[in-house]
Design an enzyme around this catalytic site. Structure first.
Site, PDB file in Angstrom:
ATOM      1  CG  ASN A  68      10.884   4.657   1.715  1.00 40.38           C
ATOM      2  OD1 ASN A  68      11.336   3.574   2.056  1.00 40.38           O
ATOM      3  ND2 ASN A  68      10.095   4.807   0.659  1.00 40.38           N
ATOM      4  CG  HIS A 101       0.037   2.599   8.503  1.00 40.33           C
ATOM      5  ND1 HIS A 101      -0.497   1.560   9.223  1.00 40.33           N
ATOM      6  CD2 HIS A 101       1.297   2.200   8.181  1.00 40.33           C
ATOM      7  CE1 HIS A 101       0.401   0.583   9.338  1.00 40.33           C
ATOM      8  NE2 HIS A 101       1.496   0.946   8.702  1.00 40.33           N
ATOM      9  CD  GLU A 102       2.994   3.759   5.144  1.00 43.28           C
ATOM     10  OE1 GLU A 102       4.152   3.601   5.587  1.00 43.28           O
ATOM     11  OE2 GLU A 102       2.192   2.824   5.032  1.00 43.28           O
ATOM     12  CD  GLU A 107       4.301  -2.157   9.408  1.00 46.62           C
ATOM     13  OE1 GLU A 107       3.346  -1.369   9.270  1.00 46.62           O
ATOM     14  OE2 GLU A 107       5.389  -2.003   8.822  1.00 46.62           O
ATOM     15  CG  HIS A 114       5.484   3.387  10.015  1.00 39.98           C
ATOM     16  ND1 HIS A 114       5.826   2.491  10.994  1.00 39.98           N
ATOM     17  CD2 HIS A 114       4.661   2.717   9.158  1.00 39.98           C
ATOM     18  CE1 HIS A 114       5.225   1.329  10.750  1.00 39.98           C
ATOM     19  NE2 HIS A 114       4.518   1.446   9.655  1.00 39.98           N
ATOM     20  N   GLY A 163       0.827  -1.191   0.000  1.00 42.49           N
ATOM     21  CA  GLY A 163       0.000   0.000   0.000  1.00 42.49           C
ATOM     22  C   GLY A 163       0.861   1.240   0.000  1.00 42.49           C
ATOM     23  CB  ALA A 164       2.108   3.576   1.586  1.00 46.15           C
ATOM     24  CG  MET A 165       8.613   1.606   2.385  1.00 44.22           C
ATOM     25  SD  MET A 165       8.413   0.357   3.686  1.00 44.22           S
ATOM     26  CE  MET A 165       9.880   0.664   4.651  1.00 44.22           C
TER      27      MET A 165
END
Length: 852
Positions: free
Chosen positions: A274, A304-305, A327, A308, A270-272
């Site tokens: 970085n 969500h990202e 997560e 992080h 879905g996404a990351m």
């Protein structure tokens, strides 16, 4: 030989020996379309003079290795994806010059040429262990260091990394002209897996978030062919809402300076997260109309990202055992933020209707594992990105927040960020911070919730007095015999009565459940309600059961229950009971047809028809299936007719009808909607809906290769090519399946998303004759697929092309024989076991449906 694997013990040994000072990475993206130049300089200290260790590099042609100024022969030092380093000094400098390979699988540095305009786009994807496909690394999360990237790329490209993008310089070594160099400033200390480089002919839109801690430059990027779909004002709004909420909640300024979000093609995830350089699927920029659940989920992905950036990037797990914590925390935080800071104020309802069901299913498979999994090596990590790591973990954190209190929870998290900024931790470090802030002993809680597997079932037990009141009441807790832990649950119990044609909550209480039976004295003397709902408020992670009267109320009048979260719990209980062969598939389909038309939760409207379709096609008794499929098909036709024009309901029912259509009349409907001779007021038959309708026809043999090619001419984009490949794979002919099998399981020249589209389309209900020969082919491929295709392709194929729609005792027996005899990779066997479990569940559900 270790190959691309790395064990936890090896990582611990290397971390005890080394401390990485810095990385300097030079990438040259002008050397060709197959490979790129990669020169890495790593400076690091070693605690033991003369020691030996290794660096990581995968799928590279190594030209030169220099350690502390002395040449090292690549022919002897580079083998099995590792570079052996001997005779280390107290301070060391390693330089490796190599050519690395562009990816078509979404791992490492992925290269994509857009068929719409032939523009080139690249991006990196490194989680879990794929930075070593792009530069030389010490590939483990606890060897953090600053990274300085220098990228040579065609002039006119956009190049983005973790640091702010510098002004490009002309390339000194570019004899032909047209190349430029981007020299990025060093980053904060990062783990390798959250570094990133994105380069290509991207469209760029810049903005700024003005926050309480200062300005954060924002960038949004996409392919040129998607510019008209980049709804940047909405994306900037969501980003600003997220920063405002998280900086306040975490009491810690955003740590990485700028924040770019890049929507990239053919993306596996879905996404990351970085650091400062988020990559997301460019399907999140919709080219056709989408329902509210799409935008709600996109908002949650963005949040969500962003979460992080603090939990994962600022403070990072020491080893992948604590992957769940990264997560699960981001999952909990994104829903919490969505409810508190965005327009999606009922996001926890969507979580219950979608994500939590994912967790419940995963937790009942033979591959279930504790939330805190024992990830002994990278192979174990790569198969644990699942519903337990994400949704179960978030559910358990939600319960922990309810137990210790939100403010106490946040106070502990703030202290954790302050104490461990830019460092690495283990779960015990967070636990200590939460114990200090809450004053509670959390060790036993962690033991029973994080270190054991399986889901509990909670059911009401009661006796009624003559006047219809509860003479006694308790909650019975059970567990699967293979995972017998009985846990403590913070549990709401709601009593709902029919009043004026609506189901209205009379009262709700909260209790703590523990052991196999918990008495609930508060309900003794209460009049039995029409609906007794355990887990009211959805605080607990547990399956719930409805008593006989409550189930009758739900089946007869779920639509009259106004509370969306309570409805989600009822939907979930009914679906659980259907999957567990306690409610017939026929009854579940009837429930959905009666209640989905008035459902208000976007995820409920979008996802629940999919559960009913599974009930009609897989969980129904063979003797009932034709009638139930017809009931489902015609019921969806009526729902489509009656839906409010232009509503999300109308769009969801149109999609579901296309998936359910199999009669001549229904298939004629699809043809007429496609050619415009049948219309539904308000229903826009746009590009994506056209493909959905065409796939319904292809599945039933009413769209041949020429018709699919004709549609592809209308939509000659990468999305169109993926849809066309799926439509061809769905056709019920031996030739179509043979072609699809080659793409899905054999060929290596197919892009990852095209392969995935074909895999998802291959197995279709009602095509038993042409699919039966692929049982043996699947098992033969499963023997060696993991080694031949790698994690991404193999896991996709093994999970989704398993022939579960051919459910039979004969299939179970054949799979059992394979499991007993095969020497396949354990990860491959995991997916086969999961498929077998789905077949066994389907056979039990079919038996229940046969009983009526």
């Amino acid at each position: 030989m270790p190959g691309t694997n790395l064990t936890r013990d090896e990582a611990a040994t290397r971390a005890a020996l080394l401390d990485v000072t810095s990385y300097a990475i030079d990438l040259d993206l002008t050397t060709g379309d197959k490979t790129f130049g990669s020169t890495t300089t790593i400076r690091f200290t070693c605690s033991e003079a003369g020691a030996e260790t290794f660096a990581d590099l995968v799928d590279a042609t190594v030209h030169e290795i220099t350690l502390n100024g002395e040449p090292v022969d690549p022919a002897t030092a580079y083998a099995d994806s590792r570079i052996t380093l001997t005779g280390l000094a107290a301070e060391n400098e390693l330089v490796v010059r190599a050519d690395c390979t562009y990816s078509r699988t979404g791992e490492g540095l992925h290269r994509f040429v857009d068929p719409a305009d032939d523009r080139v786009y690249t991006y990196t994807q490194f989680e879990v262990p794929d930075a070593r496909r792009v530069y030389t690394t010490f590939e483990q999360p606890d060897l953090k260091a600053p990274f300085q990237f220098t990228v040579t790329a065609p002039e006119g490209w956009k190049v983005v990394s973790n640091s702010p993008t510098p002004t490009p310089e002309p390339s000194a070594g570019d004899g032909q002209g047209g190349a430029a160099v981007w020299r990025f400033e060093p980053t904060k200390p990062l783990s390798t897996y959250v570094t990133a480089v994105v380069a290509g002919e991207y469209h760029e839109v810049l903005d700024v978030y003005h926050g309480k801690h200062g300005d954060i430059p924002l960038g949004h990027y996409c392919r040129q062919s998607l510019v008209e779909h980049l709804d940047v004002e909405e994306l900037v709004k969501l980003t600003r809402q997220g920063f405002e909420f998280f900086e306040e909640a975490f009491a810690y300024p955003y740590p990485f300076g700028k924040y770019d979000q890049l929507y990239v093609p053919e993306y596996n995830m879905g996404a990351m997260e970085n650091a400062g350089c988020i990559t997301l699927r460019d399907e999140y920029l919709p080219r056709s109309r989408q329902d509210r659940s799409f935008y709600e989920f996109r908002n949650e992905v963005i949040l969500h990202e962003m979460a992080h950036m603090w939990f994962g990037d600022l403070v990072t797990m020491k080893w992948w055992d604590d992957l769940w914590l990264n997560e699960s925390f981001a999952e909990w935080a994104c829903y919490h933020a969505a409810v508190e800071a965005s327009e999606f104020t009922e996001s926890w309802t969507g979580f219950t209707n979608a994500r939590k069901n994912w967790a419940y299913r995963q937790d009942q498979l033979p591959s279930t594992h504790p939330i805190a999994a024992d990830n002994v090596d990278l192979r174990a990590v790569e198969v644990n990105f699942d519903g337990i790591t994400y949704a179960k973990g978030a559910s358990v954190l939600k319960q922990l927040v309810a137990w210790v209190g939100l403010e106490n929870f946040l106070v502990g998290v703030r202290a954790y960020f302050q104490e461990h900024e830019f460092g690495n931790t283990e779960f015990k470090d967070l636990l200590a911070a939460l114990e200090k802030s809450s004053g509670r002993d959390l060790e036993s809680w962690a033991q029973e919730w994080l270190q054991t597997a399986g889901v509990n079932t909670l059911a009401p037990e009661f006796e009624l007095a003559e006047d219809g009141t509860y003479a006694s009441f308790g909650v019975r807790q059970t567990a699967d015999p293979d995972h017998p832990t009985l846990r403590r649950h913070r549990l709401g119990i709601g009593l709902y009565d029919e009043a004026g044609g609506r189901l209205v909550r009379r009262t709700s209480i909260e209790i703590d459940v523990h052991g196999d039976h918990t008495d609930v004295a508060e309900l003794v003397g209460q009049q039995q309600p029409d609906l007794l709902l355990l887990n009211d408020g959805d605080l607990a992670y547990a399956k719930i059961r409805l008593d006989e009267r409550s189930l009758a109320t739900v089946v007869g009048g779920l639509a009259t229950l106004d509370d969306s979260l309570a409805r989600a719990l009822c939907w979930g209980a009914a679906w659980d009971m259907t999957r567990d062969a306690e409610m017939s598939a026929t009854d579940f389909v009837a429930l959905v047809l009666s209640g989905i038309g008035s459902e208000t939760d976007a995820f409920g409207v979008a996802r629940i028809p999919g559960y009913a379709a599974l009930a009609a096609t897989l969980y129904s008794a063979p003797e009932n299936r034709a009638a139930l499929r017809s009931t489902w098909e015609q019921g969806l036709r009526k729902l489509l007719e009656n839906a409010e024009p232009g509503s999300d309901h109308q769009l969801s029912f149109a999609r579901a009808y296309a998936g359910a259509a199999h009669s001549d009349a229904a298939l004629t409907d699809l043809e007429r909607v496609l050619d415009g001779t049948l219309t539904f007021d308000g229903l826009a038959v746009d590009t994506d809906l056209r493909w959905t309708l065409l796939k319904g026809l292809a599945r039933n043999g009413r769209a041949d290769a020429d018709r699919i090619a004709e549609e592809l001419e209308r939509d000659n984009t990468i999305s169109g090519q993926e849809h066309a490949a799926a439509a061809r794979a769905m056709r019920p002919t031996a030739e179509a399946k043979a072609e699809a099998w080659e793409i899905a399981m054999v060929r290596d020249d197919v892009p990852n998303e095209t392969q995935r589209s074909v895999v998802l389309a291959f197995q279709q209900y009602g095509q038993d004759e042409v699919l039966a020969p692929y049982v043996e082919k699947y098992l033969a491929e499963a023997d060696t697929l993991w080694e031949r295709k790698g994690t991404q392709r193999a896991s996709t194929a093994l999970e989704f092309i398993f022939p579960k729609q051919l459910a039979s005792q004969e299939l179970l027996d054949r799979v059992d024989a394979w499991l007993d005899s095969s020497e396949a990779n354990p990860a491959a066997k995991r997916y086969v076991r999961e498929g077998r479990a789905d077949v066994a569940r389907a056979l039990a559900a079919q038996a229940k449906d046969a009983q009526g």
